[in-house]
Design a protein around this motif. Structure first.
Motif, short mmCIF file in Angstrom:
data_model
loop_
_atom_site.label_atom_id
_atom_site.label_comp_id
_atom_site.label_asym_id
_atom_site.label_seq_id
_atom_site.Cartn_x
_atom_site.Cartn_y
_atom_site.Cartn_z
N ILE A 208 0.82 -1.20 0.00
CA ILE A 208 0.00 0.00 0.00
C ILE A 208 0.86 1.26 0.00
CG2 ILE A 208 -1.66 1.34 1.38
CD1 ILE A 208 -2.78 -1.32 2.37
N ILE A 209 1.98 1.17 0.66
CA ILE A 209 2.83 2.35 0.81
C ILE A 209 4.28 1.95 0.59
CG2 ILE A 209 3.22 2.12 3.30
CD1 ILE A 209 2.76 5.17 3.48
N SER A 210 5.06 2.90 0.11
CA SER A 210 6.49 2.64 -0.10
C SER A 210 7.26 3.92 0.23
CB SER A 210 6.75 2.23 -1.56
OG SER A 210 6.32 3.25 -2.45
N GLY A 211 8.56 3.78 0.23
CA GLY A 211 9.38 4.94 0.53
C GLY A 211 9.70 5.74 -0.71
N TYR A 212 10.55 6.71 -0.53
CA TYR A 212 10.98 7.56 -1.64
C TYR A 212 12.23 6.96 -2.29
CZ TYR A 212 7.65 10.97 0.10
OH TYR A 212 6.49 11.60 0.48
N GLU A 213 12.66 7.58 -3.38
CA GLU A 213 13.80 7.04 -4.14
C GLU A 213 15.07 6.96 -3.32
OE1 GLU A 213 14.13 9.36 -7.66
OE2 GLU A 213 12.31 8.52 -8.58
N ASP A 214 15.18 7.81 -2.29
CA ASP A 214 16.38 7.78 -1.44
C ASP A 214 16.22 6.83 -0.26
OD1 ASP A 214 14.55 9.16 0.05
OD2 ASP A 214 15.79 10.92 0.40
N ASN A 215 15.17 5.97 -0.32
CA ASN A 215 14.89 4.97 0.71
C ASN A 215 14.50 5.59 2.04
OD1 ASN A 215 14.58 2.26 1.58
ND2 ASN A 215 16.58 2.32 2.60
N THR A 216 13.94 6.78 2.02
CA THR A 216 13.39 7.36 3.24
C THR A 216 11.88 7.18 3.23
OG1 THR A 216 13.16 9.54 2.21
CG2 THR A 216 15.20 9.09 3.43
N PHE A 217 11.30 7.21 4.42
CA PHE A 217 9.85 7.13 4.53
C PHE A 217 9.24 8.50 4.82
CE2 PHE A 217 5.89 6.60 6.93
CZ PHE A 217 5.17 5.86 6.00
N ARG A 218 9.94 9.31 5.60
CA ARG A 218 9.50 10.67 5.95
C ARG A 218 8.12 10.64 6.63
NH1 ARG A 218 11.14 13.51 0.12
NH2 ARG A 218 12.94 12.15 -0.25
N PRO A 219 8.05 10.05 7.81
CA PRO A 219 6.76 9.87 8.49
C PRO A 219 6.03 11.18 8.80
CG PRO A 219 8.57 9.48 9.99
CD PRO A 219 9.17 9.55 8.63
N ASP A 220 6.78 12.25 9.04
CA ASP A 220 6.15 13.51 9.42
C ASP A 220 5.78 14.38 8.23
OD1 ASP A 220 6.35 12.91 12.14
OD2 ASP A 220 8.40 13.68 12.23
N ARG A 221 6.15 13.95 7.04
CA ARG A 221 5.81 14.73 5.86
C ARG A 221 4.30 14.69 5.63
NH1 ARG A 221 8.70 14.67 -0.09
NH2 ARG A 221 7.08 15.82 -1.20
N GLN A 222 3.73 15.84 5.29
CA GLN A 222 2.29 15.92 5.06
C GLN A 222 1.95 15.26 3.73
OE1 GLN A 222 0.64 17.22 7.88
NE2 GLN A 222 2.80 16.96 8.41
N ILE A 223 0.94 14.41 3.75
CA ILE A 223 0.61 13.62 2.56
C ILE A 223 -0.13 14.49 1.54
CG2 ILE A 223 -1.65 12.77 3.33
CD1 ILE A 223 -0.73 10.00 2.30
N THR A 224 0.16 14.26 0.27
CA THR A 224 -0.49 15.02 -0.80
C THR A 224 -1.72 14.26 -1.29
OG1 THR A 224 0.77 13.97 -2.59
CG2 THR A 224 1.75 15.91 -1.53
N ARG A 225 -2.56 14.97 -2.03
CA ARG A 225 -3.77 14.34 -2.57
C ARG A 225 -3.42 13.24 -3.57
NH1 ARG A 225 -8.76 16.73 -2.55
NH2 ARG A 225 -8.99 16.66 -4.83
N ALA A 226 -2.34 13.42 -4.31
CA ALA A 226 -1.92 12.38 -5.25
C ALA A 226 -1.48 11.13 -4.51
CB ALA A 226 -0.79 12.90 -6.15
N GLU A 227 -0.71 11.31 -3.43
CA GLU A 227 -0.27 10.17 -2.63
C GLU A 227 -1.47 9.48 -1.98
OE1 GLU A 227 4.18 11.39 -1.05
OE2 GLU A 227 2.45 12.29 -0.07
N LEU A 228 -2.42 10.28 -1.51
CA LEU A 228 -3.61 9.74 -0.87
C LEU A 228 -4.39 8.84 -1.83
CD1 LEU A 228 -4.79 10.25 1.99
CD2 LEU A 228 -6.34 11.89 0.94
N ALA A 229 -4.62 9.33 -3.04
CA ALA A 229 -5.35 8.55 -4.04
C ALA A 229 -4.61 7.25 -4.35
CB ALA A 229 -5.54 9.37 -5.31
N THR A 230 -3.29 7.33 -4.45
CA THR A 230 -2.49 6.16 -4.76
C THR A 230 -2.59 5.10 -3.68
OG1 THR A 230 -0.91 7.49 -6.05
CG2 THR A 230 -0.14 5.35 -5.23
#
Length: 303
Positions: A208-230
């Motif tokens: 359902i979820i994956s990290g970024y290209e630099d292998n970080t998850f960034r838990p405190d980053r605010q989620i975008t509408r595109a990420e939410l839909a995905t």
């Protein structure tokens, strides 16, 4: 009749309100007492259980009204209308408006099955959602035990939501068991709060979820509408549109990796554009928007 009406049985113990236009032709509606209902170990019945059926499908929502026993209820805030989901084998919270004077709870429904008023002593009361546009969606997740708000009994619906917070919501909504055994391999795994780790691990394992290209998850980053839909489309276990056709005026701003997911989420009725026909792919989603989309996902899955 097609003109609709209000129908009750057994001295007002159960009833239905059918608005005009909800039926294309006359229908026979049956409300039958269930004499041996399946109990829920965590809740208790405050009303009889009734099974509703109709000879015709409805074009729009109707209202089910159930009478509860005030002698069984110390706190009306713990009440709600639930329906029995045979596939899941459990009672699912729908919500409802409680009228303590009449001793009834009413709720809009779009399908018929077994309904009852149940007492959930574990249901939390959030103090800042009653007048919010997203109340019914937030309340449904509260009643289902998917969200509980903050320690001060607020939900803060207009606040943006982090990736860690939404991963927790979507994991619970998707019925995934928390995974406290699998180690998280993100390079910033140590920054993921303990309360979110089992849910994030389960979401990662489910794809359902994956990290970024630099292998970080960034838990405190605010989620975008595109990420939410995905994430929602992945949680529904359906494939993203192979040739997405998006008519939003800012469709060109939707990242290529998200376009198929956004198109599918739109087709499924999970997410919609804004009044000005923009999608706002890079905008941060609010907690109310995230709750709304999670509930619409459940509805699309028949839950």
């Amino acid at each position: 009749p097609v003109s609709g009406g209000t129908f009750t049985i057994a001295d007002g113990q159960a009833g239905i309100i059918v608005p005009a236009g909800a039926l294309s032709q006359e229908a026979t509606i049956k409300i039958v007492l269930v004499t041996n209902p399946i109990p829920d170990p965590k809740m208790s019945f405050a009303s009889n259980v009734y099974e509703f059926t109709s000879s015709e499908a409805f074009n729009s929502a109707v209202t089910v009204v159930l009478k509860y026993d005030p002698d069984k209820v110390a706190d009306p805030g713990k009440l709600g209308v639930y329906y029995y989901n045979e596939k899941l084998g459990q009672w699912i919270y729908l919500g409802g408006a409680v009228d303590p004077d009449a001793g009834t709870v009413s709720v809009q429904v779009d399908h018929f099955t077994q309904f009852a008023v149940l007492i959930n002593l574990e249901k939390v009361k959030l103090t800042d959602i009653s007048l919010h546009w997203g109340y019914k969606y937030i309340d449904r997740l509260v009643g289902m035990g998917i969200i509980s708000g903050y320690e001060d009994s607020t939900f803060r619906p207009d606040r943006t939501i982090s990736r860690a917070e939404f991963a927790t919501i979507i994991t619970k909504a998707g019925g995934l068991a928390p995974d406290s055994q699998t180690a998280l391999t993100f390079s910033d795994a140590e920054s993921i709060p303990g309360w979110a780790r089992p849910a994030i691990a389960a979401a990662v394992q489910a794809g359902i979820i994956s990290g970024y290209e630099d292998n970080t998850f960034r838990p405190d980053r605010q989620i975008t509408r595109a990420e939410l839909a995905t994430m929602i489309v992945r949680a529904m276990n359906i494939s993203p549109a192979a040739s997405p056709e998006l008519t939003f005026s800012d469709a060109g701003d939707i990242p290529a990796w998200a376009k198929g997911y956004v198109a599918t989420a739109v087709d499924e009725g999970i997410i919609a554009g804004r009044p000005d026909n923009t999608f706002g792919a890079g905008d941060n989603a609010t907690r109310a928007e995230a709750a709304t989309m999670a509930v619409k996902m459940l509805e699309a899955l028949g839950i």
